[in-house]
Design a protein around this motif. Structure first.
Motif, PDB file in Angstrom:
ATOM      1  N   LEU A  81      20.575 123.662  39.759  1.00 22.53           N
ATOM      2  CA  LEU A  81      19.553 123.360  40.753  1.00 22.53           C
ATOM      3  C   LEU A  81      19.944 123.893  42.122  1.00 22.53           C
ATOM      4  CD1 LEU A  81      16.877 121.774  41.291  1.00 22.53           C
ATOM      5  CD2 LEU A  81      18.305 119.812  41.866  1.00 22.53           C
ATOM      6  N   TYR A  82      21.204 123.708  42.485  1.00 23.25           N
ATOM      7  CA  TYR A  82      21.674 124.168  43.795  1.00 23.25           C
ATOM      8  C   TYR A  82      21.678 125.683  43.878  1.00 23.25           C
ATOM      9  CZ  TYR A  82      24.550 124.351  47.995  1.00 23.25           C
ATOM     10  OH  TYR A  82      25.017 124.597  49.261  1.00 23.25           O
ATOM     11  N   THR A  83      22.002 126.347  42.767  1.00 24.79           N
ATOM     12  CA  THR A  83      22.016 127.807  42.757  1.00 24.79           C
ATOM     13  C   THR A  83      20.609 128.382  42.774  1.00 24.79           C
ATOM     14  OG1 THR A  83      24.089 127.749  41.503  1.00 24.79           O
ATOM     15  CG2 THR A  83      22.892 129.836  41.552  1.00 24.79           C
ATOM     16  N   LYS A  84      19.702 127.750  42.049  1.00 21.45           N
ATOM     17  CA  LYS A  84      18.333 128.262  41.960  1.00 21.45           C
ATOM     18  C   LYS A  84      17.544 127.977  43.225  1.00 21.45           C
ATOM     19  CE  LYS A  84      14.362 128.336  38.822  1.00 21.45           C
ATOM     20  NZ  LYS A  84      13.794 127.770  37.570  1.00 21.45           N
ATOM     21  N   TYR A  85      17.786 126.805  43.832  1.00 19.52           N
ATOM     22  CA  TYR A  85      17.060 126.431  45.051  1.00 19.52           C
ATOM     23  C   TYR A  85      18.081 126.097  46.151  1.00 19.52           C
ATOM     24  CZ  TYR A  85      13.415 125.811  41.540  1.00 19.52           C
ATOM     25  OH  TYR A  85      12.543 125.992  40.500  1.00 19.52           O
ATOM     26  N   PRO A  86      18.746 127.120  46.700  1.00 17.56           N
ATOM     27  CA  PRO A  86      19.822 126.840  47.669  1.00 17.56           C
ATOM     28  C   PRO A  86      19.334 126.230  48.968  1.00 17.56           C
ATOM     29  CG  PRO A  86      19.348 129.191  47.561  1.00 17.56           C
ATOM     30  CD  PRO A  86      18.569 128.551  46.461  1.00 17.56           C
ATOM     31  N   THR A  87      18.076 126.452  49.309  1.00 15.97           N
ATOM     32  CA  THR A  87      17.559 125.908  50.563  1.00 15.97           C
ATOM     33  C   THR A  87      16.988 124.503  50.401  1.00 15.97           C
ATOM     34  OG1 THR A  87      15.401 126.946  50.167  1.00 15.97           O
ATOM     35  CG2 THR A  87      17.019 128.208  51.430  1.00 15.97           C
ATOM     36  N   LEU A  88      16.976 123.987  49.174  1.00 15.07           N
ATOM     37  CA  LEU A  88      16.399 122.665  48.960  1.00 15.07           C
ATOM     38  C   LEU A  88      17.154 121.595  49.738  1.00 15.07           C
ATOM     39  CD1 LEU A  88      14.342 120.896  47.459  1.00 15.07           C
ATOM     40  CD2 LEU A  88      15.962 120.750  45.565  1.00 15.07           C
ATOM     41  N   LEU A 102      27.469 113.354  29.182  1.00 15.51           N
ATOM     42  CA  LEU A 102      26.477 113.083  30.211  1.00 15.51           C
ATOM     43  C   LEU A 102      26.958 113.566  31.573  1.00 15.51           C
ATOM     44  CD1 LEU A 102      23.829 111.828  31.131  1.00 15.51           C
ATOM     45  CD2 LEU A 102      25.006 109.630  31.329  1.00 15.51           C
ATOM     46  N   VAL A 103      28.231 113.355  31.873  1.00 18.77           N
ATOM     47  CA  VAL A 103      28.786 113.795  33.155  1.00 18.77           C
ATOM     48  C   VAL A 103      28.808 115.318  33.228  1.00 18.77           C
ATOM     49  CG1 VAL A 103      30.795 113.711  34.659  1.00 18.77           C
ATOM     50  CG2 VAL A 103      30.148 111.691  33.327  1.00 18.77           C
ATOM     51  N   GLN A 104      29.185 115.956  32.115  1.00 18.24           N
ATOM     52  CA  GLN A 104      29.205 117.421  32.099  1.00 18.24           C
ATOM     53  C   GLN A 104      27.815 117.994  32.339  1.00 18.24           C
ATOM     54  OE1 GLN A 104      31.108 119.077  28.637  1.00 18.24           O
ATOM     55  NE2 GLN A 104      32.604 117.425  28.519  1.00 18.24           N
ATOM     56  N   LEU A 105      26.830 117.475  31.620  1.00 14.69           N
ATOM     57  CA  LEU A 105      25.466 117.987  31.759  1.00 14.69           C
ATOM     58  C   LEU A 105      24.917 117.725  33.159  1.00 14.69           C
ATOM     59  CD1 LEU A 105      23.948 116.960  28.305  1.00 14.69           C
ATOM     60  CD2 LEU A 105      24.681 119.244  29.050  1.00 14.69           C
ATOM     61  N   SER A 109      22.178 111.894  49.906  1.00 16.57           N
ATOM     62  CA  SER A 109      21.183 112.767  49.277  1.00 16.57           C
ATOM     63  C   SER A 109      21.720 113.379  47.986  1.00 16.57           C
ATOM     64  CB  SER A 109      20.775 113.871  50.255  1.00 16.57           C
ATOM     65  OG  SER A 109      21.887 114.688  50.598  1.00 16.57           O
ATOM     66  N   ILE A 110      23.007 113.735  47.980  1.00 20.76           N
ATOM     67  CA  ILE A 110      23.604 114.274  46.743  1.00 20.76           C
ATOM     68  C   ILE A 110      23.606 113.220  45.650  1.00 20.76           C
ATOM     69  CG2 ILE A 110      25.754 115.141  45.737  1.00 20.76           C
ATOM     70  CD1 ILE A 110      26.354 116.511  48.375  1.00 20.76           C
ATOM     71  N   MET A 111      23.935 111.977  45.994  1.00 17.09           N
ATOM     72  CA  MET A 111      23.928 110.901  45.011  1.00 17.09           C
ATOM     73  C   MET A 111      22.530 110.658  44.460  1.00 17.09           C
ATOM     74  SD  MET A 111      26.995 110.103  44.545  1.00 17.09           S
ATOM     75  CE  MET A 111      26.612 108.729  43.449  1.00 17.09           C
ATOM     76  N   VAL A 112      21.512 110.755  45.319  1.00 16.46           N
ATOM     77  CA  VAL A 112      20.132 110.588  44.841  1.00 16.46           C
ATOM     78  C   VAL A 112      19.784 111.683  43.843  1.00 16.46           C
ATOM     79  CG1 VAL A 112      17.713 110.678  45.550  1.00 16.46           C
ATOM     80  CG2 VAL A 112      19.347 109.354  46.885  1.00 16.46           C
ATOM     81  N   VAL A 113      20.188 112.909  44.136  1.00 20.52           N
ATOM     82  CA  VAL A 113      19.921 114.010  43.208  1.00 20.52           C
ATOM     83  C   VAL A 113      20.632 113.777  41.881  1.00 20.52           C
ATOM     84  CG1 VAL A 113      20.210 116.486  42.822  1.00 20.52           C
ATOM     85  CG2 VAL A 113      19.510 115.649  45.077  1.00 20.52           C
ATOM     86  N   TYR A 114      21.888 113.302  41.930  1.00 16.24           N
ATOM     87  CA  TYR A 114      22.634 113.017  40.704  1.00 16.24           C
ATOM     88  C   TYR A 114      21.946 111.923  39.891  1.00 16.24           C
ATOM     89  CZ  TYR A 114      26.873 115.854  41.060  1.00 16.24           C
ATOM     90  OH  TYR A 114      27.759 116.906  41.063  1.00 16.24           O
ATOM     91  N   VAL A 115      21.474 110.882  40.551  1.00 17.75           N
ATOM     92  CA  VAL A 115      20.798 109.795  39.834  1.00 17.75           C
ATOM     93  C   VAL A 115      19.532 110.297  39.170  1.00 17.75           C
ATOM     94  CG1 VAL A 115      19.584 107.603  40.147  1.00 17.75           C
ATOM     95  CG2 VAL A 115      21.782 107.980  41.278  1.00 17.75           C
ATOM     96  N   VAL A 116      18.775 111.126  39.868  1.00 14.16           N
ATOM     97  CA  VAL A 116      17.547 111.679  39.280  1.00 14.16           C
ATOM     98  C   VAL A 116      17.878 112.544  38.066  1.00 14.16           C
ATOM     99  CG1 VAL A 116      15.596 113.223  39.702  1.00 14.16           C
ATOM    100  CG2 VAL A 116      16.277 111.558  41.445  1.00 14.16           C
ATOM    101  N   ILE A 117      18.933 113.347  38.165  1.00 14.20           N
ATOM    102  CA  ILE A 117      19.320 114.197  37.032  1.00 14.20           C
ATOM    103  C   ILE A 117      19.760 113.349  35.853  1.00 14.20           C
ATOM    104  CG2 ILE A 117      20.998 115.908  36.256  1.00 14.20           C
ATOM    105  CD1 ILE A 117      20.951 117.077  39.076  1.00 14.20           C
ATOM    106  N   ILE A 118      20.566 112.315  36.119  1.00 12.90           N
ATOM    107  CA  ILE A 118      21.033 111.446  35.034  1.00 12.90           C
ATOM    108  C   ILE A 118      19.853 110.753  34.357  1.00 12.90           C
ATOM    109  CG2 ILE A 118      22.328 109.333  34.539  1.00 12.90           C
ATOM    110  CD1 ILE A 118      24.324 110.198  36.673  1.00 12.90           C
ATOM    111  N   PHE A 119      18.924 110.259  35.147  1.00 13.04           N
ATOM    112  CA  PHE A 119      17.750 109.597  34.584  1.00 13.04           C
ATOM    113  C   PHE A 119      16.947 110.558  33.711  1.00 13.04           C
ATOM    114  CE2 PHE A 119      13.279 108.225  34.888  1.00 13.04           C
ATOM    115  CZ  PHE A 119      13.398 106.943  34.358  1.00 13.04           C
TER     116      PHE A 119
END
Length: 314
Positions: free
Chosen positions: A154-161, A143-146, A271-281
């Motif tokens: 996500l960061y590479t595809k949408y760098p300006t996000l 789960l951590v790897q994924l 904001s990074i933690m929020v993105v991580y939580v959304v990805i994990i969910f």
């Protein structure tokens, strides 16, 4: 008379080129017709449409190779190089001048940020943006790897996000804490675009060599977080310069500047933690078995009963 005032001027291209050539070489700079709108141009730029009358001659391969292509790549209307140099040497004064109306020589702030972000992301992607070594990833739960892989994709595809999310928040914090500088929210938002574009270059210059050397010197991986330090130092220095015209004590200026940077850094990590939580969910919804790997493995009772008893030591 009214028909003469409203009529448009049609110019023969060959005749217009010759007229421009005569006007350019004449000592009196006689006005010539603009090839774009037909307005008489006595100076280099048309006062009606803004076209540069100096470079309206016939296109040639020599012109493309020696002027147009290098101009497009390196100069970008001379704005981006000039703006970056000013943001490195005198950022506070530059932002004050830009907000006061001296903008002709500068690159537009949002375009400045997007262009720099795209170039720096291309460089970082070319060397690989994986912050973890392969051996370390093998010991991590799936789960951590994924999650890390999905975040980097996500960061590479949408760098300006990340900037779309952070710029308004950073501008709001700076407008509140740096209010003696008398920048409104819109002005501070554009100022944050200039600052973020410049810090992106600084962080890339620091991170790129470390990312190239990490595969050969794994110990450098522990210092990748130091890539945030130049960003924080530079931003605090910019805010300090923004407060320079005010009559505040020097200590108060530094407290406000550093405090703004600290809160903006906390906003970044949040904001990074929020993105991580959304990805994990999202990953758990797709594959609930990923959570089982996070649970500690229990030793079976039968194995515990048949395990050899510890021998007493003499």
């Amino acid at each position: 008379m009214e028909s003469l005032a409203t009529s448009t001027i049609t110019i023969d291209p060959a005749l217009a080129h010759s007229v421009h050539g005569v006007a350019a070489h004449s000592s009196g700079h006689a006005p010539a017709a603009c090839l774009n709108c037909g307005t008489l141009v006595a100076d280099r730029f048309c006062g009606h449409c803004g076209q540069d009358a100096h470079h309206t001659h016939r296109l040639t391969l020599r012109f493309l190779l020696l002027h147009d292509l290098p101009h497009s790549i390196w100069h970008v209307d001379k704005g981006i190089g000039y703006t970056f140099r000013q943001m490195i040497t005198r950022p506070g004064a530059t932002l004050h001048e830009y907000m006061a109306g001296r903008r002709a020589q500068h690159f537009r702030p949002i375009s400045y940020l997007l262009l720099i972000c795209a170039v720096c992301m291309l460089l970082l992607s070319a060397v690989g943006m994986n912050p973890m070594a392969a051996s370390q990833q093998a010991d991590m739960p799936r789960l951590v790897q994924l999650t890390m892989e999905r975040y980097m994709q996500l960061y590479t595809k949408y760098p300006t996000l990340i900037y779309v999310v952070l710029l308004p928040g950073n501008a709001l914090l700076a407008t509140w804490l740096l209010r003696p500088a008398r920048f409104n929210f819109a002005e501070m938002l554009l100022g944050q675009a200039f600052i973020s574009g410049t810090t992106t270059v600084i962080s890339t210059v620091v991170m790129l060599p470390m990312m190239l050397l990490t595969p050969y010197f794994p110990v450098l991986q522990q210092f990748l977080v130091l890539g945030m330090l130049p960003f924080m130092v530079y931003t605090a220095w910019v805010y300090r310069q923004l407060l320079e015209p005010t009559r505040m004590p020097v200590e108060d200026k530094w407290v406000r500047s550093i405090g703004t940077v600290v809160l903006q850094t906390l906003l970044l990590f949040a904001s990074i933690m929020v993105v991580y939580v959304v990805i994990i969910f999202s990953l758990v919804r797709q594959d609930p078995t990923l959570l089982k790997e996070l649970q500690p493995k229990k030793v079976p009772n039968s194995a515990a009963r048949h395990a050899p008893a510890p021998q007493p030591t003499r």
